[in-house]
Design a protein around this motif. Sequence first.
Motif, PDB file in Angstrom:
ATOM      1  N   GLN A 151      61.179 -29.613  41.386  1.00  0.00           N
ATOM      2  CA  GLN A 151      61.817 -28.196  42.034  1.00  0.00           C
ATOM      3  C   GLN A 151      61.174 -27.678  43.188  1.00  0.00           C
ATOM      4  OE1 GLN A 151      61.107 -25.410  38.872  1.00  0.00           O
ATOM      5  NE2 GLN A 151      59.050 -25.160  39.177  1.00  0.00           N
ATOM      6  N   ASP A 152      59.845 -28.121  43.442  1.00  0.00           N
ATOM      7  CA  ASP A 152      59.435 -27.966  44.742  1.00  0.00           C
ATOM      8  C   ASP A 152      59.827 -28.596  45.811  1.00  0.00           C
ATOM      9  OD1 ASP A 152      57.495 -26.473  43.135  1.00  0.00           O
ATOM     10  OD2 ASP A 152      56.077 -28.033  42.920  1.00  0.00           O
ATOM     11  N   GLU A 154      62.928 -29.486  48.064  1.00  0.00           N
ATOM     12  CA  GLU A 154      64.408 -29.100  48.318  1.00  0.00           C
ATOM     13  C   GLU A 154      64.726 -29.722  49.852  1.00  0.00           C
ATOM     14  OE1 GLU A 154      67.299 -25.361  48.581  1.00  0.00           O
ATOM     15  OE2 GLU A 154      65.212 -25.146  47.623  1.00  0.00           O
ATOM     16  N   ASP A 155      65.776 -30.599  49.644  1.00  0.00           N
ATOM     17  CA  ASP A 155      66.315 -31.243  50.770  1.00  0.00           C
ATOM     18  C   ASP A 155      64.917 -31.996  51.472  1.00  0.00           C
ATOM     19  OD1 ASP A 155      68.754 -30.309  50.657  1.00  0.00           O
ATOM     20  OD2 ASP A 155      68.437 -28.389  51.535  1.00  0.00           O
ATOM     21  N   TRP A 157      62.242 -30.109  52.594  1.00  0.00           N
ATOM     22  CA  TRP A 157      61.067 -29.187  52.410  1.00  0.00           C
ATOM     23  C   TRP A 157      60.560 -29.279  51.152  1.00  0.00           C
ATOM     24  CZ3 TRP A 157      60.214 -26.388  56.862  1.00  0.00           C
ATOM     25  CH2 TRP A 157      61.135 -26.425  57.942  1.00  0.00           C
ATOM     26  N   ARG A 159      57.873 -27.057  48.976  1.00  0.00           N
ATOM     27  CA  ARG A 159      57.343 -25.742  48.663  1.00  0.00           C
ATOM     28  C   ARG A 159      55.854 -25.708  47.869  1.00  0.00           C
ATOM     29  NH1 ARG A 159      60.488 -23.707  45.306  1.00  0.00           N
ATOM     30  NH2 ARG A 159      59.216 -23.609  43.485  1.00  0.00           N
TER      31      ARG A 159
END
Length: 276
Positions: A151-152, A154-155, A157, A159
């Motif tokens: 989940q960290d 995304e596309d 990127w 987080r």
Amino acid sequence: MNTSHLSNELEAFLEYISVTKALSQKSIEAYMSDLVSIEEELKKPLINLDTKNILSFLSRYTNKRTLNRKLSSVNAFLDFCYKSHFSEQKTKQKFAKIPKLLPKFLTYEEFKNSLKLIDRSSWLGLRDYALLMFLYASGTRISECLALELQDLEDDWLRISHAKGEKERIVPIAKVAIQAINEYIKEKPKDTLKVWINYKAEPLSRISAYKITQRYLGVSPHVLRHSYATALISGGADLRVVQELLGHSSLLTTQIYTHIQKQDLKNTVEACHPFA
């Protein structure tokens, strides 16, 4: 500790660091070992020794870090004596200058050639490849890397919410690294919360990650963080941008990488100037 042979001032200092400061036993022993050795060698209470006597005694220590540790003990004692009115003179010995160690890093060619050693026919090989790609592409600390969850990502990127000092930051990550992670995830034998797992399907440990980077690259995971920053600086990235990407709270920490810029300038002069 036998205090019968200590000078009055040194005995008072021992009580101060033991009771008032409540230092650990290890710290107390380190202080006293440094200070007692001076008194015993020079056969005088340390408070009665002048700067020349002290520095003459300490000059035997050629290792500057050892010398500075002993100077730190002397300064702590002398400061205590001044504040306790055992001495009217406020004295502080200057520390020896230690040259800053430049961060070790891998060039892109060194990194790329080492990846060829990885057998990606098994899921463990795919994991090793993806892990190294991720570290080089993100510049994360190993603790941040091992905390990674799907989940960290995304596309393009990443987080980082498990950062040092509890600071969250978002950094771009190269598509080739994302692709390597996806290939590993497809072959991963068990669906787990953490991205990086060992052969038992348990979260990968720092020791295991260290062994992986050592096996293929001969360096620690932190060297890949240095390599990431060095590649950015060499490519012309602004120092403050690199600071944000690395999650440094102070620009001073990031400034260790300015040696890259200086080396580039030196190489340019040596290659182009007629005096070179």
